[in-house]
Design an enzyme around this catalytic site. Structure first.
Site, PDB file in Angstrom:
ATOM      1  N   GLY A 192      -7.846  20.467  19.097  1.00 42.96           N
ATOM      2  CA  GLY A 192      -7.404  21.861  19.196  1.00 42.96           C
ATOM      3  C   GLY A 192      -7.690  22.441  20.570  1.00 42.96           C
ATOM      4  N   GLY A 193      -7.652  23.743  20.686  1.00 45.42           N
ATOM      5  CA  GLY A 193      -7.828  24.401  21.978  1.00 45.42           C
ATOM      6  C   GLY A 193      -9.288  24.517  22.392  1.00 45.42           C
ATOM      7  N   ASP A 234       0.745   3.697   6.064  1.00 47.05           N
ATOM      8  CA  ASP A 234       0.996   3.333   4.666  1.00 47.05           C
ATOM      9  C   ASP A 234       0.700   4.496   3.717  1.00 47.05           C
ATOM     10  OD1 ASP A 234       1.843   0.796   5.154  1.00 47.05           O
ATOM     11  OD2 ASP A 234      -0.078  -0.159   4.810  1.00 47.05           O
ATOM     12  N   GLU A 250       1.448  -1.257   8.379  1.00 50.04           N
ATOM     13  CA  GLU A 250       0.641  -0.131   8.866  1.00 50.04           C
ATOM     14  C   GLU A 250       0.577   0.019  10.389  1.00 50.04           C
ATOM     15  OE1 GLU A 250      -1.329   2.330   7.208  1.00 50.04           O
ATOM     16  OE2 GLU A 250      -1.635   2.997   9.256  1.00 50.04           O
ATOM     17  N   GLN A 293       0.775  -1.241   0.000  1.00 54.88           N
ATOM     18  CA  GLN A 293       0.000   0.000   0.000  1.00 54.88           C
ATOM     19  C   GLN A 293       0.814   1.304   0.000  1.00 54.88           C
ATOM     20  OE1 GLN A 293      -3.370   2.361   2.666  1.00 54.88           O
ATOM     21  NE2 GLN A 293      -2.876   0.299   3.254  1.00 54.88           N
TER      22      GLN A 293
HETATM   23  C1  LIG Z   1       6.026  -4.640   3.222  1.00 56.15           C
HETATM   24  C2  LIG Z   1       7.075  -5.655   3.587  1.00 56.15           C
HETATM   25  C3  LIG Z   1       6.998  -5.984   5.092  1.00 56.15           C
HETATM   26  C4  LIG Z   1       6.787  -6.934   2.778  1.00 56.15           C
HETATM   27  O1  LIG Z   1       7.798  -7.884   2.986  1.00 56.15           O
HETATM   28  P1  LIG Z   1       7.942  -9.118   1.970  1.00 56.15           P
HETATM   29  O2  LIG Z   1       6.597  -9.551   1.504  1.00 56.15           O
HETATM   30  O3  LIG Z   1       8.764 -10.144   2.649  1.00 56.15           O
HETATM   31  O4  LIG Z   1       8.648  -8.487   0.690  1.00 56.15           O
HETATM   32  P2  LIG Z   1      10.149  -7.972   0.505  1.00 56.15           P
HETATM   33  O5  LIG Z   1      10.130  -6.533   0.304  1.00 56.15           O
HETATM   34  O6  LIG Z   1      11.018  -8.490   1.609  1.00 56.15           O
HETATM   35  O7  LIG Z   1      10.550  -8.693  -0.842  1.00 56.15           O
HETATM   36  C5  LIG Z   1      10.601 -10.112  -0.896  1.00 56.15           C
HETATM   37  C6  LIG Z   1      11.569 -10.603  -1.919  1.00 56.15           C
HETATM   38  O8  LIG Z   1      10.986 -10.455  -3.214  1.00 56.15           O
HETATM   39  C7  LIG Z   1      11.972 -10.051  -4.113  1.00 56.15           C
HETATM   40  N1  LIG Z   1      11.378  -9.436  -5.285  1.00 56.15           N
HETATM   41  C8  LIG Z   1      10.475  -8.442  -5.325  1.00 56.15           C
HETATM   42  N2  LIG Z   1      10.160  -8.128  -6.587  1.00 56.15           N
HETATM   43  C9  LIG Z   1      10.885  -8.941  -7.384  1.00 56.15           C
HETATM   44  C10 LIG Z   1      11.006  -9.116  -8.788  1.00 56.15           C
HETATM   45  N3  LIG Z   1      10.316  -8.379  -9.644  1.00 56.15           N
HETATM   46  N4  LIG Z   1      11.849 -10.068  -9.221  1.00 56.15           N
HETATM   47  C11 LIG Z   1      12.557 -10.833  -8.371  1.00 56.15           C
HETATM   48  N5  LIG Z   1      12.500 -10.717  -7.039  1.00 56.15           N
HETATM   49  C12 LIG Z   1      11.661  -9.777  -6.551  1.00 56.15           C
HETATM   50  C13 LIG Z   1      12.808  -9.107  -3.296  1.00 56.15           C
HETATM   51  O9  LIG Z   1      14.043  -8.865  -3.879  1.00 56.15           O
HETATM   52  C14 LIG Z   1      12.900  -9.860  -1.981  1.00 56.15           C
HETATM   53  O10 LIG Z   1      13.918 -10.839  -2.079  1.00 56.15           O
HETATM   54  P3  LIG Z   1      15.052 -11.030  -0.949  1.00 56.15           P
HETATM   55  O11 LIG Z   1      14.334 -11.246   0.328  1.00 56.15           O
HETATM   56  O12 LIG Z   1      15.803 -12.240  -1.426  1.00 56.15           O
HETATM   57  O13 LIG Z   1      15.876  -9.812  -0.904  1.00 56.15           O
HETATM   58  C15 LIG Z   1       8.485  -5.145   3.268  1.00 56.15           C
HETATM   59  O14 LIG Z   1       8.604  -4.981   1.876  1.00 56.15           O
HETATM   60  C16 LIG Z   1       8.820  -3.825   3.942  1.00 56.15           C
HETATM   61  O15 LIG Z   1       9.123  -3.784   5.143  1.00 56.15           O
HETATM   62  N6  LIG Z   1       8.793  -2.719   3.182  1.00 56.15           N
HETATM   63  C17 LIG Z   1       9.133  -1.412   3.657  1.00 56.15           C
HETATM   64  C18 LIG Z   1       8.064  -0.841   4.545  1.00 56.15           C
HETATM   65  C19 LIG Z   1       6.728  -0.771   3.867  1.00 56.15           C
HETATM   66  O16 LIG Z   1       6.554  -0.198   2.823  1.00 56.15           O
HETATM   67  N7  LIG Z   1       5.728  -1.322   4.570  1.00 56.15           N
HETATM   68  C20 LIG Z   1       4.336  -1.112   4.254  1.00 56.15           C
HETATM   69  C21 LIG Z   1       3.829  -1.909   3.167  1.00 56.15           C
HETATM   70  S1  LIG Z   1       2.189  -1.349   2.843  1.00 56.15           S
END
Ligand SMILES: CC(C)(COP(=O)(O)OP(=O)(O)OC[C@H]1O[C@@H](n2cnc3c(N)ncnc32)[C@H](O)[C@@H]1OP(=O)(O)O)[C@@H](O)C(=O)NCCC(=O)NCCS
Length: 424
Positions: free
Chosen positions: A246-247, A167, A138, A16
């Site tokens: 607010g106040g 988010d 979030e 998001q």
């Molecule tokens: C949101 C979040 C918790 C999700 O975590 P997740 O589902 O595990 O996803 P990640 O961002 O860790 O990515 C997972 C993997 O997919 C891979 N990936 C994503 N897109 C890819 C693509 N097009 N091709 C190949 N690999 C891809 C990433 O490189 C990562 O691999 P790695 O762990 O080997 O480095 C995390 O991305 C995060 O903390 N983001 C920052 C904060 C944020 O925006 N949070 C709110 C989200 S609404």
């Protein structure tokens, strides 16, 4: 012409926070190219599914006006394509977990080498420090940013709010950072890194609560209900229920029908400037001059009594009648609107704040349109892309792949199943 026409955005976002930002850039006219994992795509495509087989509303409502390319960024040809996209684009936006982009081989240093004019914008849960490597969603941000500890009632647990301030709030902050960096690039010719941490964004939105934290040193917070109730303050900004931020004192009060309708309530503010009008409206004209009621500071220890009396009056009216009666007197009130009432408000469709969007898989759905209106840059909301819908178009039209070179890329396994798409 659209405000950001000509700006190309490499949208490496998911879920998001990041998509909120790139959707705004798309609405302002940027060409947003969403990079998604082949055959999988943004995880939200398949989250909270309501129509089997169709992209979820979670996805469609956050990815309007974008193009989608399927690309495996860990595959060698995929890296080649990504490098060319970085060369072509003005902005790269990402919200991967900390370190994910580096692990793909695209650190900020490398990205800058590939394109010194690019603006790289990142969302992470926390800024530099002991939590910098954490994955964050979030509600974690709402808790870490000071919102949860200051939301809810004093005698209840901390509460998260329904507004997605962690988010979508961070996406908004990032978007401002990007357009600011684009403006600076006009003068310097250089790109830069833009970072927004979800904790920081929530804290920015909870700024008034940090204000109150510091005011505690000077004595009790007199506009909080607990002051009037004689409840001592602790060391930290307390939860203030529905007290006005607010106040001026304010509360949520029951309206006619509250017994059946969970949203038959109004917000009611008793600003000093309209106190006399409030007294007349609720039928307590003597409070205008009565000692202990006439002046704002005198009223602070009687807020429960005063609001109970106002509520006796609001309970005889619907929330819309309260609005109709109070507005001509400039008494600030607001009906508690349900999502059902909002989604049926034709006035919001007329301004484009709500839009009806057609989608090939799911048919028509309602979405929130662009909430920021530019008089010289109109927004037409277009449906979100299907997974990989524009892969071939982006490879050929944006990156110039053609002939055998295009066949090589398509055959490499880096970009999903293009033949299947062509057959459909
Ligand atoms: C949101 C979040 C918790 C999700 O975590 P997740 O589902 O595990 O996803 P990640 O961002 O860790 O990515 C997972 C993997 O997919 C891979 N990936 C994503 N897109 C890819 C693509 N097009 N091709 C190949 N690999 C891809 C990433 O490189 C990562 O691999 P790695 O762990 O080997 O480095 C995390 O991305 C995060 O903390 N983001 C920052 C904060 C944020 O925006 N949070 C709110 C989200 S609404």
């Amino acid at each position: 012409m659209k405000a950001l026409e000509g700006i190309k955005v490499l949208d490496f976002t998911h879920v998001q926070s990041g998509p909120t930002c790139t959707q705004l850039l798309a609405w302002f006219g940027a060409d947003v190219i969403k990079v998604e994992r082949p055959g999988v795509g943004d995880a939200t495509r398949k989250q909270l599914v309501d129509v089997p087989g169709a992209d979820s509303l979670y996805f469609t409502m956050l990815n309007h006006n974008k193009r989608s390319i399927e690309l495996n960024s860990k595959n060698e040809t995929g890296k080649e394509i990504l490098t060319r996209l970085i060369q072509e684009c003005d902005v790269l936006v990402e919200n991967f977990a900390p370190g994910a982009l580096d692990r793909m081989g695209f650190s900020w240093e490398n990205i800058q080498k590939i394109n010194p004019r690019i603006i790289m914008a990142s969302i992470k849960g926390f800024g530099p420090g002991k939590y910098q490597d954490c994955k964050v969603y979030e509600n974690v941000a709402q808790c870490a940013g000071g919102s949860a500890s200051t939301t809810g009632f004093r005698d209840g647990p901390p509460l998260v709010t329904g507004a997605q301030i962690g988010d979508s709030g961070t996406g908004l902050h990032l978007c401002l950072g990007i357009v600011t960096a684009l403006f600076q690039r006009e003068k310097t010719g250089r790109g830069q890194k833009v970072s927004a941490a979800m904790q920081d964004s929530v804290l920015n939105l909870a700024r008034v609560k940090l204000r109150d934290q510091q005011r505690l040193a000077a004595g009790p917070l007199t506009e909080y209900s607990q002051f009037g109730e004689g409840v001592p303050f602790g060391e930290a900004t307390p939860r203030a229920g529905n007290d006005s931020g607010g106040g001026q004192p304010g509360r949520i009060l029951k309206c006619k029908g509250w017994e059946q309708d969970p949203n038959a309530y109004t917000y009611f503010i008793i600003q000093a400037a309209i106190w006399e009008k409030v007294c007349d409206v609720i039928g307590e004209p003597e409070w205008k001059t009565k000692e202990g009621y006439a002046k704002p500071p005198e009223r602070l220890d009687k807020l429960n009594e005063i609001f109970e009396r106002i509520e006796q009056w609001t309970m005889t009216k619907t929330k819309f009648e309260v609005m109709d009666i109070c507005n001509p007197h400039d008494i600030p009130v607001g009906p508690i609107l349900s999502m059902k009432e909002i989604s049926e408000d034709e006035g919001l469709y007329a301004t484009g704040t709500l839009v009806r969007v057609d989608h090939p898989e799911r048919g028509e759905y309602i979405s929130v349109g662009c909430p920021i209106k530019l008089s010289d840059s109109d927004v037409v909301v277009e449906r979100s892309p299907l997974l990989g819908e524009h892969t071939e178009e982006i490879l050929s039209q944006v990156l110039g792949y053609a002939g055998e070179d295009l066949d090589r890329v398509i055959g490499s396994g880096a970009v999903g199943d293009i033949k299947r798409q062509a057959a459909e």
